[in-house]
Design an enzyme around this catalytic site. Structure first.
Site, PDB file in Angstrom:
ATOM      1  N   LYS A  54       0.840  -1.205   0.000  1.00 38.81           N
ATOM      2  CA  LYS A  54       0.000   0.000   0.000  1.00 38.81           C
ATOM      3  C   LYS A  54       0.879   1.261   0.000  1.00 38.81           C
ATOM      4  O   LYS A  54       0.621   2.215  -0.721  1.00 38.81           O
ATOM      5  CB  LYS A  54      -0.946  -0.022   1.215  1.00 38.81           C
ATOM      6  CG  LYS A  54      -2.063  -1.046   1.041  1.00 38.81           C
ATOM      7  CD  LYS A  54      -2.860  -1.328   2.299  1.00 38.81           C
ATOM      8  CE  LYS A  54      -3.858  -2.461   2.029  1.00 38.81           C
ATOM      9  NZ  LYS A  54      -4.669  -2.849   3.184  1.00 38.81           N
ATOM     10  N   GLN A  98      -4.964  -1.653   9.361  1.00 41.28           N
ATOM     11  CA  GLN A  98      -4.868  -2.987   8.757  1.00 41.28           C
ATOM     12  C   GLN A  98      -5.495  -4.033   9.684  1.00 41.28           C
ATOM     13  O   GLN A  98      -5.207  -4.081  10.880  1.00 41.28           O
ATOM     14  CB  GLN A  98      -3.391  -3.323   8.478  1.00 41.28           C
ATOM     15  CG  GLN A  98      -3.171  -4.596   7.691  1.00 41.28           C
ATOM     16  CD  GLN A  98      -3.722  -4.534   6.268  1.00 41.28           C
ATOM     17  OE1 GLN A  98      -3.763  -3.488   5.630  1.00 41.28           O
ATOM     18  NE2 GLN A  98      -4.161  -5.678   5.755  1.00 41.28           N
ATOM     19  N   ASP A 121     -11.138   2.860   3.602  1.00 45.89           N
ATOM     20  CA  ASP A 121     -11.403   1.417   3.540  1.00 45.89           C
ATOM     21  C   ASP A 121     -12.899   1.135   3.387  1.00 45.89           C
ATOM     22  O   ASP A 121     -13.282   0.009   3.080  1.00 45.89           O
ATOM     23  CB  ASP A 121     -10.927   0.756   4.845  1.00 45.89           C
ATOM     24  CG  ASP A 121      -9.784  -0.210   4.621  1.00 45.89           C
ATOM     25  OD1 ASP A 121      -9.619  -0.688   3.475  1.00 45.89           O
ATOM     26  OD2 ASP A 121      -9.066  -0.487   5.596  1.00 45.89           O
TER      27      ASP A 121
HETATM   28  N1  GUN Z   1      -7.164  -7.013   5.799  1.00 46.23           N
HETATM   29  C1  GUN Z   1      -7.507  -7.748   4.715  1.00 46.23           C
HETATM   30  N2  GUN Z   1      -8.070  -6.975   3.778  1.00 46.23           N
HETATM   31  C2  GUN Z   1      -8.082  -5.727   4.252  1.00 46.23           C
HETATM   32  C3  GUN Z   1      -8.509  -4.477   3.737  1.00 46.23           C
HETATM   33  O1  GUN Z   1      -9.032  -4.349   2.622  1.00 46.23           O
HETATM   34  N3  GUN Z   1      -8.325  -3.406   4.546  1.00 46.23           N
HETATM   35  C4  GUN Z   1      -7.777  -3.514   5.781  1.00 46.23           C
HETATM   36  N4  GUN Z   1      -7.683  -2.416   6.503  1.00 46.23           N
HETATM   37  N5  GUN Z   1      -7.371  -4.658   6.297  1.00 46.23           N
HETATM   38  C5  GUN Z   1      -7.510  -5.747   5.527  1.00 46.23           C
END
Ligand code: GUN
Length: 285
Positions: A54, A98, A121
């Protein structure tokens, strides 16, 4: 006949190029640099990989990014204080915590604390509710990426029978809502569905979001189906496999997304897109 391969790598590259151009303009015309804060608690190796990807994505398109690492024994109030600080930081337009979080932390309370205007998100109940009533603001990145893949590949959604396998809050439910909003006839299947293969065989668009490697086999798919594989499963030999038996299903499908190189890169591209959107919204652009 072998299927058209829906390349998330290629589509996401195009989206990232479009975003990079938009960001150049935002900087020049509005003196605005979109900013993303990524919060990682603990040392989950998969999460570390995702967070690094990211950050790299941000750098490539010109988004300012900050990584906040908290120890695995971090307390709820430590994390809540950090979110409060980021909610009030004008450099930061998007906040991503996350998941999964270590067990001692209350995930719901954390997600509820992120300002809906910075919730890139799309996990805050406000944004989930906006999606439900058909007025999406920030849509969760993976489901958003799935829809963009279909659209960029010229696949019509309207009027199609779409079958979603999986009902998670992160993928299954929101992707079903997005497909419904695009006028598909949507069926959501899950672990208690009685005759799963009968349901999946009726699909014209099949979305696999189960979390079990090669779970969707060729006998579960009809000729000419469009198959999007959201699964990312690590096999014993270290390789990655999706939720779909790719080699067998590609001989029947009209189009199919691979793993890796399918939905994964799209998720990151949509996170970048949501961050740019959040930055623009913050200035009324
Ligand atoms: N863990 C797995 N997929 C995601 C996601 O799309 N966003 C976040 N914040 N954590 C995740």
């Amino acid at each position: 006949m072998s299927a058209q391969i829906i390349s998330g790598n290629q589509i996401s590259k195009k989206i990232r190029q479009e975003l990079a151009a938009q960001i150049v303009e935002l900087k020049a015309k509005h003196n605005l640099t979109p900013g993303l804060a990524v919060v990682l608690v603990g040392e989950n190796p998969a999460s570390q990989v995702y967070v690094n990807m990211k950050e790299k994505g941000c750098t490539e398109v010109g988004i300012y990014s900050e990584k906040h690492l908290l120890p695995k024994d971090a307390t709820q109030s430590q994390l809540m204080d950090l979110i409060d600080k980021l909610n009030n930081d004008p450099k930061i337009h998007g906040i991503l915590v996350q998941l999964p979080l270590p067990k001692q932390l209350d995930e719901k309370e954390v997600l509820n604390a992120i300002s809906p205007a910075k919730d890139v998100d799309g996990f805050h109940p406000y944004n989930v509710g906006k999606l439900l009533v058909g007025e999406p603001t920030f849509v969760a990145c993976t489901p958003f990426g799935v829809i963009k893949m279909l659209e960029y590949s010229g696949i019509e959604i309207k009027g199609k029978r779409a079958v979603v396998v999986g009902r998670s809050n992160i993928v299954g439910k929101p992707v079903a809502l997005l497909l419904l909003q695009k006028d598909a006839t949507v069926t959501v299947c899950h672990s208690r569905t009685k005759d799963l293969a009968a349901e999946t065989r009726r699909a014209e668009i099949l979305i696999a979001a189960i979390g079990k490697p090669k779970f969707i086999t060729a006998d579960m798919v009809s000729e000419g189906t469009v198959v999007i594989d959201v699964g990312v499963n690590r096999l014993d030999d270290g390789s990655l496999a999706g939720d779909v038996d790719f080699e067998a299903v590609k001989e029947k499908a009209a189009a199919i997304s691979p793993v890796p190189g399918g939905v994964g890169p799209m998720t990151i591209a949509m996170l970048l897109s949501n961050t740019v959107q959040a930055a623009k919204d913050s200035q009324g652009i």
